[in-house]
Write a protein that holds these residues in place. Structure first.
Motif, PDB file in Angstrom:
ATOM      1  N   ALA A 181      -4.708   9.913   8.015  1.00 54.81           N
ATOM      2  CA  ALA A 181      -5.807   9.072   8.516  1.00 54.81           C
ATOM      3  C   ALA A 181      -6.877   8.894   7.441  1.00 54.81           C
ATOM      4  N   LEU A 182      -7.260   9.992   6.778  1.00 55.29           N
ATOM      5  CA  LEU A 182      -8.278   9.903   5.735  1.00 55.29           C
ATOM      6  C   LEU A 182      -7.788   9.078   4.550  1.00 55.29           C
ATOM      7  N   LEU A 183      -6.520   9.254   4.189  1.00 51.52           N
ATOM      8  CA  LEU A 183      -5.975   8.470   3.079  1.00 51.52           C
ATOM      9  C   LEU A 183      -5.976   6.987   3.425  1.00 51.52           C
ATOM     10  N   GLY A 184      -5.679   6.670   4.695  1.00 48.25           N
ATOM     11  CA  GLY A 184      -5.730   5.268   5.117  1.00 48.25           C
ATOM     12  C   GLY A 184      -7.131   4.698   5.004  1.00 48.25           C
ATOM     13  N   VAL A 185      -8.142   5.485   5.401  1.00 39.18           N
ATOM     14  CA  VAL A 185      -9.537   5.038   5.276  1.00 39.18           C
ATOM     15  C   VAL A 185      -9.882   4.784   3.813  1.00 39.18           C
ATOM     16  N   LEU A 186      -9.477   5.705   2.939  1.00 38.11           N
ATOM     17  CA  LEU A 186      -9.787   5.564   1.513  1.00 38.11           C
ATOM     18  C   LEU A 186      -9.086   4.360   0.903  1.00 38.11           C
ATOM     19  N   ALA A 187      -7.840   4.095   1.327  1.00 40.23           N
ATOM     20  CA  ALA A 187      -7.107   2.947   0.795  1.00 40.23           C
ATOM     21  C   ALA A 187      -7.764   1.635   1.217  1.00 40.23           C
ATOM     22  N   VAL A 188      -8.150   1.552   2.481  1.00 43.00           N
ATOM     23  CA  VAL A 188      -8.834   0.340   2.964  1.00 43.00           C
ATOM     24  C   VAL A 188     -10.170   0.170   2.240  1.00 43.00           C
ATOM     25  N   ALA A 189     -10.895   1.266   2.072  1.00 39.23           N
ATOM     26  CA  ALA A 189     -12.175   1.199   1.364  1.00 39.23           C
ATOM     27  C   ALA A 189     -11.984   0.756  -0.076  1.00 39.23           C
ATOM     28  N   LEU A 292       2.287   7.037  -1.923  1.00 37.03           N
ATOM     29  CA  LEU A 292       2.170   6.520  -3.280  1.00 37.03           C
ATOM     30  C   LEU A 292       1.612   5.103  -3.284  1.00 37.03           C
ATOM     31  N   GLY A 293       1.936   4.314  -2.257  1.00 39.37           N
ATOM     32  CA  GLY A 293       1.361   2.969  -2.147  1.00 39.37           C
ATOM     33  C   GLY A 293      -0.146   3.018  -1.985  1.00 39.37           C
ATOM     34  N   ALA A 294      -0.621   3.953  -1.147  1.00 36.44           N
ATOM     35  CA  ALA A 294      -2.072   4.123  -1.001  1.00 36.44           C
ATOM     36  C   ALA A 294      -2.690   4.587  -2.317  1.00 36.44           C
ATOM     37  N   GLY A 295      -1.969   5.440  -3.055  1.00 36.02           N
ATOM     38  CA  GLY A 295      -2.463   5.874  -4.354  1.00 36.02           C
ATOM     39  C   GLY A 295      -2.637   4.720  -5.321  1.00 36.02           C
ATOM     40  N   LEU A 296      -1.720   3.773  -5.293  1.00 37.75           N
ATOM     41  CA  LEU A 296      -1.848   2.593  -6.153  1.00 37.75           C
ATOM     42  C   LEU A 296      -3.077   1.778  -5.795  1.00 37.75           C
ATOM     43  N   LEU A 297      -3.334   1.632  -4.491  1.00 41.04           N
ATOM     44  CA  LEU A 297      -4.532   0.894  -4.083  1.00 41.04           C
ATOM     45  C   LEU A 297      -5.796   1.585  -4.579  1.00 41.04           C
ATOM     46  N   LEU A 298      -5.798   2.929  -4.560  1.00 44.63           N
ATOM     47  CA  LEU A 298      -6.947   3.657  -5.094  1.00 44.63           C
ATOM     48  C   LEU A 298      -7.115   3.383  -6.587  1.00 44.63           C
TER      49      LEU A 298
END
Length: 578
Positions: A181-189, A292-298
């Motif tokens: 959930a937190l990773l999703g928030v960070l990716a959207v942000a 890893l996809g969320a990591g790329l967005l970061l």
């Protein structure tokens, strides 16, 4: 008679500050409180990253001793910054507490490692602590360092969304999913903040674009392409110094409205950015809605990237070309990799450093295609722009654009050393025998180390190949004499190579902590985020090199992974055999 002294001028030569009493000087109460906060924060930081209690107390005591000695020796340079020092240490303590909490509840399957998702959470936390520290500086009285208001709104949104998400998970008794959930928030942000930065960049004047556009227009009108006098006086100023091939690309558009060309230049850059993200996702078979996809967005939430669009620079195209080169190498298409790197070299000279990587890996098709591409493209540029332009660049411009500068945008080893030795931090060439010697020694040492690590040929499917490639990419913006902050756009590939390597074996606690700090220092802000063009002490000089510290942390992580990390292909083979 009485003499009237008013017409005479007064010149203040020197001011001395001395104690009015020879007794023991007791600092103000607020200084004592701030010092205690520094000690407590240092102890908490050390414990969070895994240092023993005794070790943490020793480090905290040493810091307290250093602070006391600094206040006694340089009171006017240190005392005004003690609140900011305490604020910085409090931020580090909060970050270290998160490191410790994630390590204690790790999901990596090993007590010695932290899973990739925890490393990404630390990256996000470190990034969003940066604007909070800007607020601390602002409250302490530092002018012109307040965070960009939309950035502050996104920061508040991250905090509120995280709190709400945890509340909902707790209500549903699904707290085991809090990491996702937190990773999703960070990716959207990250996506929202990238859009905020790009929106801001679209309103900037594009100074680097106009240097290229006006230079090409002057050549089209029959004037000289290069202002040799300007190059001689200060090639770090607003003067054209790129290879003729790069300038040639603007010639077809010089009769059109420059503002319209700047607009489309930026739209193309945004399109190339999206294309780079898509290539990384598809070529490495990464799902967007994955860890890893969320990591790329970061990783793409990076201010140097937005400044590339704001200034009208070429770094996003370089990122795309280097991404294509890496993908080609992993698919054993070395010739395409050589072409991509050669094209990058025609825009900026420093990608030629990857030629050494090709040679050490015995990728001879890449070497041959590199030189053939340079020859063909340069030949085409000679046909279009003439031989005289190329000779002027080769004989008059190229020999004069070397060297480093103390200007705050230069975040290389040379830039760091220059700011320590230079009398002023200005965008002009700075030469000092010690700085020159140390720059050469550092460059040769790091290049020699990179060559030694890359000397053994690695298979195309190995995760070691992207790490080696990322190491040479990192050297392009760290070991060369001059590289502006927006050049660090290409370090996205270096970070990506670390994430690829970490998804199999995880990271140690200190690696995860360093990864988050390196990302935050490189990704957040530019030269004006913590610097207001005012140098008041040695502390402010050291503070101007904050992105350089991020590059050093990234270098340590890559070197450690190359020396001690397990090759993913070998690990897979052992698992299959077992």
């Amino acid at each position: 008679s009485e003499i009237d002294w008013r017409p005479l001028g007064v010149v203040l030569v020197r001011v001395n500050v001395s104690a009015t009493s020879g007794g023991l000087l007791i600092p103000p109460l607020w200084q004592l409180v701030v010092s205690l906060i520094c000690v407590a924060a240092t102890y908490t930081t050390m414990r969070g990253v895994g240092v023993t209690r005794w070790g943490a107390w020793v480090v905290a005591a040493l810091l307290a001793l250093m602070l006391v000695l600094a206040l006694a020796r340089w009171p006017l340079q240190v005392a005004p910054f003690t609140v900011q020092i305490a604020g910085l240490l409090l931020m580090l303590a909060l970050y270290a507490m998160a490191v410790g909490a994630l390590a204690r509840s790790n999901v990596a399957g090993s007590a010695a490692s932290i899973a990739l998702i925890d490393g990404l959470l630390l990256m996000g936390l470190a990034f969003w602590l940066m604007p909070i520290y800007q607020l601390i500086m602002t409250l302490d009285g530092t002018p012109a360092v307040t965070p960009y208001p939309p950035t502050l709104w996104v920061t508040i949104g991250v905090v509120l969304a995280s709190a709400l998400g945890l509340r909902v998970l707790a209500a549903r008794r699904s707290l085991h999913r809090w990491r996702q959930a937190l990773l999703g928030v960070l990716a959207v942000a990250a996506v929202i903040h990238l859009a905020v930065m790009i929106e801001y960049a679209l309103g900037r004047s594009g100074p680097d674009f106009w240097i290229l556009f006006r230079g090409a227009r002057e050549w089209f009108r029959g004037n000289a392409l290069y202002d040799l006098q300007g190059v001689i006086e200060n090639h770090f100023g607003h003067v054209l110094k790129v290879p003729p091939f790069y300038a040639m690309l603007f010639v077809p558009f010089v009769q059109q409205d420059g503002l319209m060309i700047l607009f489309w230049h930026r739209m193309i850059n945004i399109g190339l950015l999206v294309l780079t993200l898509v290539l990384l996702l598809t070529s490495f078979r990464i799902r967007l809605f994955s860890i890893l996809g969320a990591g790329l967005l970061l990783l793409f939430n990076m201010r140097p990237l937005a400044d590339t669009i704001a200034f009208g620079q070429i770094d996003i195209l370089l990122l795309l070309l280097l991404t294509m080169a890496l993908i080609a190498l992993q698919r054993s298409r070395d010739g395409i990799a050589g072409i991509a790197v050669a094209l990058g070299t025609l825009f900026k000279l420093y990608p030629a450093l990857l030629l050494i990587f090709f040679i050490t890996q015995r990728q001879w098709r890449a070497v041959i295609s590199f030189f053939l591409t340079l020859l063909l493209c340069t030949g085409f540029a000679v046909v279009v722009m003439g031989w005289d332009v190329h000779m002027t660049y080769l004989l008059d411009v190229l020999p004069r654009i070397g060297g480093g500068t103390s200007w705050v945008e230069n975040q290389t080893i040379n830039g760091f050393l220059s700011r320590l030795f230079a009398p002023n931090i200005v965008a002009a060439k700075f030469e000092h025998p010690v700085v020159t010697l140390l720059t050469i020694v550092a460059f040769l040492a790091l290049l020699g180390l990179a060559v030694a690590l890359a000397w053994r040929h690695v298979p195309a499917s190995s995760t070691r190949l992207p790490l080696l490639f990322g190491l040479f990419v990192l050297l392009m913006v760290l070991a060369v004499p001059a590289a502006w902050m927006h050049y660090q756009t290409i370090t996205i590939l270096t970070f990506f190579s670390l994430l690829l390597a970490s998804q199999h074996a995880g990271m140690t606690r200190w690696q995860a902590a360093m990864l988050g700090l390196a990302y935050a220092l490189i990704a957040y802000g530019n030269q004006w985020s913590f610097y207001n063009n005012s140098i008041t002490s040695g502390l402010t000089v050291l503070g101007t090199s904050y992105k350089f510290y991020g590059l050093l942390l990234l270098l340590v992580l890559v070197l450690w992974q190359l020396v001690h990390g397990a090759d993913a292909t070998q690990a897979d083979e052992k698992r299959i055999a077992a």
